[in-house]
Design an enzyme around this catalytic site. Structure first.
Site, PDB file in Angstrom:
ATOM      1  N   ASP A 263       0.468  -1.711   0.071  1.00  0.00           N
ATOM      2  CA  ASP A 263       0.242   0.114   0.147  1.00  0.00           C
ATOM      3  C   ASP A 263       0.412   1.060  -0.157  1.00  0.00           C
ATOM      4  O   ASP A 263       1.879   0.860   1.391  1.00  0.00           O
ATOM      5  CB  ASP A 263      -0.760  -0.282   1.192  1.00  0.00           C
ATOM      6  CG  ASP A 263      -1.795   1.097   0.987  1.00  0.00           C
ATOM      7  OD1 ASP A 263      -2.603   1.666   0.240  1.00  0.00           O
ATOM      8  OD2 ASP A 263      -1.958   2.220   2.505  1.00  0.00           O
TER       9      ASP A 263
ATOM     10  N   GLU B 175       1.492  -0.544  -4.413  1.00  0.00           N
ATOM     11  CA  GLU B 175       0.911   0.602  -5.263  1.00  0.00           C
ATOM     12  C   GLU B 175       1.376   2.186  -5.862  1.00  0.00           C
ATOM     13  O   GLU B 175       2.100   2.287  -4.311  1.00  0.00           O
ATOM     14  CB  GLU B 175       0.013   0.760  -4.117  1.00  0.00           C
ATOM     15  CG  GLU B 175      -1.684   2.208  -4.670  1.00  0.00           C
ATOM     16  CD  GLU B 175      -1.970   2.142  -3.137  1.00  0.00           C
ATOM     17  OE1 GLU B 175      -3.300   2.962  -3.396  1.00  0.00           O
ATOM     18  OE2 GLU B 175      -1.873   2.266  -2.119  1.00  0.00           O
TER      19      GLU B 175
END
Length: 657
Positions: free
Chosen positions: A336, A371
């Site tokens: 993330d 990401e």
């Protein structure tokens, strides 16, 4: 009273050796560290850690056993302007704890103070760490090691995936056990999935703001104990680890990999007004990026940012990743806000954590997905990650939606994204699989909502619809919301089919959001991070069996097309791809930029994707040969088409020669 021996400075955390427990804790700026253990009556016993090797504090407690509850009190300066916020009145979680007992409730005692320290003791209500022992029979488990070129990713939430599944026993729905249930595994196999990517399973906390509104953090991107499984997904917190490993073992037997979404960019301690759980009280200055005024650099939007250029924090993050691979046999990670991993503070491909992963014989062998952004200046780093990483390809997401739902993307731009965005990812020896293609993800509209809503509807989140992106590239086809006339429903279905076909038959690694193959809707909520309810849980009783079959047929078709499975960049004349206009001729430069939205993509010289993205029925002249439509675009009685396909408005079809 038992005395602590000096013990060893490695490994990090609490480790039982059969005779006692070795405790280690990193803190470069602490002056004293107390180990606090709690007996069955909750009585606290404190021990100074006697060992101090470099910046590692350590001690060995003889006769200690698994199940022992413990925490730390860390002594040091309270100097906020310098980034030091030590407060021994607060019991702290071991960053490497493997099990937590207690809940992270909104309570003033779980705060250290802002400008001045809060000296109220909180041991009576603070969560405690638990010593665990690691004995598990993996039998003959082996990682599937699915080649990147053959990988089909399915992004899912542990609870949301199975909580409403009618064929899974009620007592295990929404848990780790349910992931390994034969019903779930058979479904994934029939769909054609090769990798199950789980939203965060490491222990997380709900933000105080959400708790005060009666909400909770559903997604899990608010970590508090990165080595501990989130207990709410277990049938019993004490057996969470074995339940999780049982599921992984069952998935592996079916040839399905498990990828964990992991949050190595911030912690649940949030900003300076946030709670004190662990890192802030252990060594705030080392664990976080600190501004000159002592506040946090908020490059994550969550109040703080982990300093993954600090050697000790790199060691912590690396140990965490190795733990999940070695102890739980996970097959990879999705990181993330992964640009934080490369900050020094500038983003660098040779940042310390990237280098540590590349040099690690364990971590360098698993799937790594970034990401590729954060919210700081210079935070958008799509295409710039080291060669070991694949990356979420938001270029593909936006292009697919613009082409099919907004009609404003030239053919050339669409083709570039269809061909694994080679302009972005074809560098440093990377392969097409480095592009993780997606049309939707947990963050944003579901696929059905993309064709039913022009605007987000996030009122239930309690922020007056301010949260969530406004850049959705969606199209409600003339009516906001679900339902409508038969014509409206059919046009929306056609758009869903077009988007799924683009996703699953393009070059790169496709990622499917769980529920998109059902027609799942979040009723226009494009930021459902705090909706632990029927808005996010997949309703299997309402699933569209036709759409599920369509999706499965596309995935199985993909596996038959060499040009999509060989994971090699397409080159002109190599027989992998030909781009043709509606007359089966190569496109001119003008057609690529300004031509009508009609395109034929010939893959491996045998599979033809014919596209008519205009609003009119159009004759598409097929290349020479005998063609027949193939599932999911035709039934058993496929007529042979030798010349022309009557392309419906906003339609596409796949043929085989």
């Amino acid at each position: 009273m038992t005395q602590l021996a000096i013990g060893k400075p490695t490994p990090l955390g609490a480790h039982y050796d059969g005779q006692g427990v070795n405790f280690t804790l990193f803190s470069a700026h602490a002056e004293r560290v107390e180990l606090c253990v709690f007996d069955a009556n909750g009585q606290e016993h404190r021990y100074d850690l006697p060992g101090h090797s470099g910046d590692i504090w350590h001690g060995y407690l003889p006769d200690a056993r698994p199940g022992l509850r413990y925490g730390y009190r860390v002594h040091g300066p309270w100097q906020p302007a310098e980034g030091h916020r030590f407060n021994p009145a607060k019991l702290l979680i071991d960053p490497c704890a493997r099990q937590i007992d207690g809940e992270f409730k909104d309570n003033p005692l779980l705060h250290a103070g802002h400008n001045e320290p809060d000296y109220r003791d909180n041991a009576s209500i603070a969560p405690k760490c638990v010593v665990v022992v690691d004995h598990y029979d993996w039998e003959d488990d082996a990682p599937p090691r699915m080649p990147w070129g053959c990988t089909i990713i399915y992004e899912a939430h542990v609870k949301g995936l199975t909580y409403l599944h009618p064929e899974i026993p009620v007592e295990i729905r929404g848990t780790y056990k349910a992931l390994g249930h034969p019903v779930m595994i058979n479904y994934l196999k029939q769909l054609g999935i090769t990798a199950l990517e789980l939203l965060p399973v490491a222990q997380f906390a709900s933000e105080p703001r959400l708790q005060r509104m009666g909400l909770s953090n559903y997604w899990g991107y608010n970590p508090v104990a990165m080595f501990a499984l989130h207990p709410a997904y277990a049938c019993s917190p004490e057996t969470a680890l074995d339940e999780f490993r049982d599921a992984i073992k069952a998935l592996h037997k079916a040839g399905i990999e498990v990828i964990l979404d992991i949050v190595l960019n911030h912690s649940a301690e949030l900003d300076l007004d946030g709670p004190l759980f662990s890192l802030r009280g252990i060594d705030n200055r080392s664990y976080y990026w600190i501004r000159e005024d002592g506040d946090y650099h908020n490059w994550t939007g969550c109040g703080n940012t982990l300093n993954l250029s600090h050697p000790a924090v790199v060691d912590y993050a690396s140990a965490c990743l190795r733990y999940w691979v070695e102890t739980c046999h996970v097959d990879g990670f999705r990181f993330d806000l992964a640009a934080v991993m490369g900050r020094t503070p500038e983003f660098r491909q040779d940042a310390p954590l990237f280098t540590a992963i590349q040099n690690c014989p364990v971590l360098s062998q698993v799937k790594l997905i970034a990401e590729p952004w954060d919210i700081a200046p210079g935070g958008y780093q799509v295409g710039n990650f080291p060669p070991l990483f694949a990356e979420w390809n938001d270029h593909f997401r936006d292009a697919a939606r613009r082409f099919w739902l907004h009609y404003d993307l030239p053919l050339g731009a669409f083709a570039g994204r269809f061909a694994a965005s080679s302009d972005v990812f074809k560098r440093n020896g990377r392969l097409p699989s480095a592009a993780i293609n997606l049309v939707t993800a947990h963050d944003g509209f579901t696929l059905r909502d993309c064709v039913c809503f022009n605007h987000k509807h996030n009122e239930a989140n309690g922020e007056e619809n301010r949260d969530g992106t406004n850049n959705n590239y969606s199209n409600n086809h003339g009516k906001e919301g679900l339902g409508g006339t038969l014509d409206l429903v059919e046009r929306r279905r056609d758009s869903i089919h077009a988007l799924l076909t683009t996703l699953l038959l393009s070059q790169g690694t496709p990622m499917l959001l769980a529920g998109d193959e059902h027609g799942h809707s979040q009723r226009g909520n494009n930021n459902a991070y705090c909706q632990d309810n029927q808005l996010t849980w997949l309703d299997w009783s309402q699933a569209s069996s036709g759409l599920t079959a369509f999706t499965a047929a596309l995935i199985h078709l993909r596996k038959r097309i060499p040009a999509l499975m060989e994971n090699r960049w397409w080159e002109e004349g190599d027989g992998n791809v030909r781009w043709l206009n509606r007359y089966a001729q190569p496109l001119s430069t003008d057609e690529w930029q300004n031509g009508p939205k009609q395109l034929q993509i010939l893959l491996s010289d045998r599979f033809l994707i014919a596209i008519n993205a205009t609003l009119e029925v159009t004759e598409i002249v097929l290349p020479a040969g005998e063609w027949h439509a193939i599932p999911p675009f035709a039934g058993e009685d496929n007529p042979v088409i030798t010349a022309v396909w009557q392309g419906p408005a906003h339609g596409l079809c796949v043929f085989q020669r």
